[in-house]
Design a protein around this motif. Structure first.
Motif, short mmCIF file in Angstrom:
data_model
loop_
_atom_site.label_atom_id
_atom_site.label_comp_id
_atom_site.label_asym_id
_atom_site.label_seq_id
_atom_site.Cartn_x
_atom_site.Cartn_y
_atom_site.Cartn_z
N PHE A 225 13.14 4.51 26.68
CA PHE A 225 11.98 5.35 26.43
C PHE A 225 12.31 6.84 26.42
CE2 PHE A 225 9.55 1.70 28.46
CZ PHE A 225 9.31 1.11 27.23
N VAL A 226 13.34 7.25 27.17
CA VAL A 226 13.67 8.68 27.26
C VAL A 226 14.67 9.10 26.18
CG1 VAL A 226 14.74 10.41 28.76
CG2 VAL A 226 13.10 8.82 29.70
N SER B 69 8.56 -2.73 18.00
CA SER B 69 7.14 -2.40 18.15
C SER B 69 6.82 -1.96 19.57
CB SER B 69 6.27 -3.60 17.75
OG SER B 69 6.58 -4.71 18.54
N TYR B 70 7.46 -2.57 20.55
CA TYR B 70 7.23 -2.16 21.95
C TYR B 70 7.79 -0.76 22.19
CZ TYR B 70 6.89 -2.45 26.98
OH TYR B 70 6.57 -2.20 28.26
N ILE B 71 8.95 -0.47 21.68
CA ILE B 71 9.53 0.86 21.85
C ILE B 71 8.63 1.89 21.18
CG2 ILE B 71 11.49 2.34 21.26
CD1 ILE B 71 13.25 -0.18 21.47
N TYR B 72 8.18 1.59 19.97
CA TYR B 72 7.31 2.53 19.24
C TYR B 72 6.01 2.78 20.00
CZ TYR B 72 4.55 4.60 15.54
OH TYR B 72 3.76 5.43 14.80
N SER B 73 5.49 1.75 20.65
CA SER B 73 4.23 1.89 21.38
C SER B 73 4.32 2.91 22.51
CB SER B 73 3.79 0.57 22.00
OG SER B 73 3.71 -0.42 21.08
N PHE B 74 5.45 2.95 23.18
CA PHE B 74 5.57 3.81 24.33
C PHE B 74 6.35 5.10 24.08
CE2 PHE B 74 4.46 -0.20 26.32
CZ PHE B 74 3.43 0.24 27.14
N VAL B 75 7.00 5.21 22.94
CA VAL B 75 7.71 6.46 22.64
C VAL B 75 6.81 7.44 21.92
CG1 VAL B 75 9.61 7.44 21.30
CG2 VAL B 75 9.99 5.45 22.70
N THR B 76 5.96 6.92 21.04
CA THR B 76 4.97 7.81 20.42
C THR B 76 3.80 7.91 21.36
OG1 THR B 76 3.93 5.99 19.27
CG2 THR B 76 5.64 7.19 18.09
N LEU B 77 3.33 9.09 21.55
CA LEU B 77 2.30 9.35 22.54
C LEU B 77 1.08 8.53 22.27
CD1 LEU B 77 2.77 13.16 22.45
CD2 LEU B 77 3.94 11.54 23.89
N ILE C 190 -4.97 11.27 30.44
CA ILE C 190 -4.02 12.32 30.09
C ILE C 190 -4.47 13.66 30.67
CG2 ILE C 190 -3.02 13.66 28.20
CD1 ILE C 190 -3.14 11.14 26.49
N ASN C 191 -5.75 13.97 30.55
CA ASN C 191 -6.28 15.23 31.06
C ASN C 191 -6.14 15.32 32.57
OD1 ASN C 191 -8.19 17.22 32.08
ND2 ASN C 191 -8.91 17.36 29.99
N LEU C 192 -6.49 14.26 33.29
CA LEU C 192 -6.38 14.28 34.75
C LEU C 192 -4.93 14.39 35.21
CD1 LEU C 192 -9.02 11.56 35.70
CD2 LEU C 192 -9.21 14.04 35.96
N PHE C 193 -4.04 13.68 34.55
CA PHE C 193 -2.62 13.75 34.88
C PHE C 193 -2.07 15.15 34.60
CE2 PHE C 193 1.92 12.78 34.22
CZ PHE C 193 2.17 12.02 35.35
N SER C 194 -2.52 15.74 33.52
CA SER C 194 -2.09 17.08 33.15
C SER C 194 -2.54 18.11 34.19
CB SER C 194 -2.64 17.44 31.78
OG SER C 194 -2.40 18.78 31.47
N ARG C 195 -3.78 17.98 34.62
CA ARG C 195 -4.30 18.92 35.63
C ARG C 195 -3.67 18.70 36.99
NH1 ARG C 195 -10.60 20.10 34.40
NH2 ARG C 195 -10.33 20.47 32.17
N ALA C 196 -3.41 17.45 37.34
CA ALA C 196 -2.84 17.15 38.66
C ALA C 196 -1.42 17.69 38.79
CB ALA C 196 -2.85 15.65 38.91
N ILE D 126 5.08 11.85 29.56
CA ILE D 126 5.48 11.32 30.86
C ILE D 126 4.68 10.07 31.21
CG2 ILE D 126 5.48 11.83 33.34
CD1 ILE D 126 6.20 14.73 32.57
N LEU D 127 3.38 10.11 30.94
CA LEU D 127 2.55 8.93 31.20
C LEU D 127 2.99 7.73 30.38
CD1 LEU D 127 -1.16 10.09 31.55
CD2 LEU D 127 0.13 8.65 33.10
N SER D 128 3.35 7.95 29.13
CA SER D 128 3.82 6.85 28.29
C SER D 128 5.08 6.22 28.86
CB SER D 128 4.08 7.34 26.87
OG SER D 128 2.90 7.72 26.25
N ILE D 129 5.99 7.04 29.34
CA ILE D 129 7.23 6.54 29.93
C ILE D 129 6.94 5.78 31.23
CG2 ILE D 129 9.39 7.24 31.03
CD1 ILE D 129 9.48 9.52 28.95
N ILE D 130 6.06 6.32 32.07
CA ILE D 130 5.72 5.64 33.33
C ILE D 130 5.05 4.30 33.06
CG2 ILE D 130 4.20 5.78 35.35
CD1 ILE D 130 4.75 8.80 35.38
N LEU D 131 4.09 4.29 32.15
CA LEU D 131 3.38 3.04 31.87
C LEU D 131 4.27 2.01 31.19
CD1 LEU D 131 -0.07 4.46 30.76
CD2 LEU D 131 0.52 3.35 32.92
N GLY D 132 5.15 2.46 30.30
CA GLY D 132 6.07 1.53 29.64
C GLY D 132 7.04 0.90 30.62
N THR D 133 7.60 1.71 31.51
CA THR D 133 8.55 1.21 32.49
C THR D 133 7.86 0.28 33.49
OG1 THR D 133 9.82 3.24 32.26
CG2 THR D 133 10.27 1.90 34.20
#
Length: 142
Positions: free
Chosen positions: A29-30, A134-142, A79-85, A96-103
């Motif tokens: 993912f990274v 398809s799984y990689i594309y799901s989590f690499v593109t925001l 996304i907004n809450l994570f960004s503010r936090a 970052i959220l996409s990477i965390i959720l994918g992993t």
């Protein structure tokens, strides 16, 4: 007579497999982010989610197809809450959220499979999922 189902044991092999899966999925993912291959940020759906994440509680979306009522979705709010936090930009927090959720989904998938089949079969199944485009594309593109 009932057949008793034996609870699968969590062994050292499972711990090693989980660490391996975590590292492999994180690398998968990274790596596109590090190579600069994710220029899909401004694709239609991705741009829409990032734009709505800036103000997730709007009633009317004036930029979509000349204007239409906004249908609520939880992803821009998350996304907004994570960004503010974490005090990050909307785009960085979505990545970052996409990477965390994918992993985490890879690890959860392994743990669910592990209840039904042995460690090696679970590992092979999860590796097929991790390397599917398809799984990689799901989590690499925001």
């Amino acid at each position: 007579m009932y057949i008793e189902q034996k609870e699968p044991e969590f062994t050292r092999l499972d711990v090693k497999i989980l660490i391996f899966l975590f590292l492999i999925s994180l690398l998968i993912f990274v790596l596109p982010l590090l190579l600069g291959r994710t220029n899909n940020v401004f694709a239609e759906q991705n741009y829409y989610n990032l734009r709505i994440a800036e103000n997730p509680f709007i009633k009317f979306d004036q930029f979509s197809y000349g204007g239409r009522p906004h249908v609520f979705s939880a992803w821009p709010v998350i996304i907004n809450l994570f960004s503010r936090a974490l005090n990050l930009s909307i785009q960085n927090s979505a990545g970052i959220l996409s990477i965390i959720l994918g992993t985490s989904s890879i690890i959860l998938f392994y743990l669910i499979l592990r209840k039904f089949v042995n460690s090696i079969t679970s590992l092979l199944s999860v590796l097929i999922l991790v390397f599917s485009p398809s799984y990689i594309y799901s989590f690499v593109t925001l």
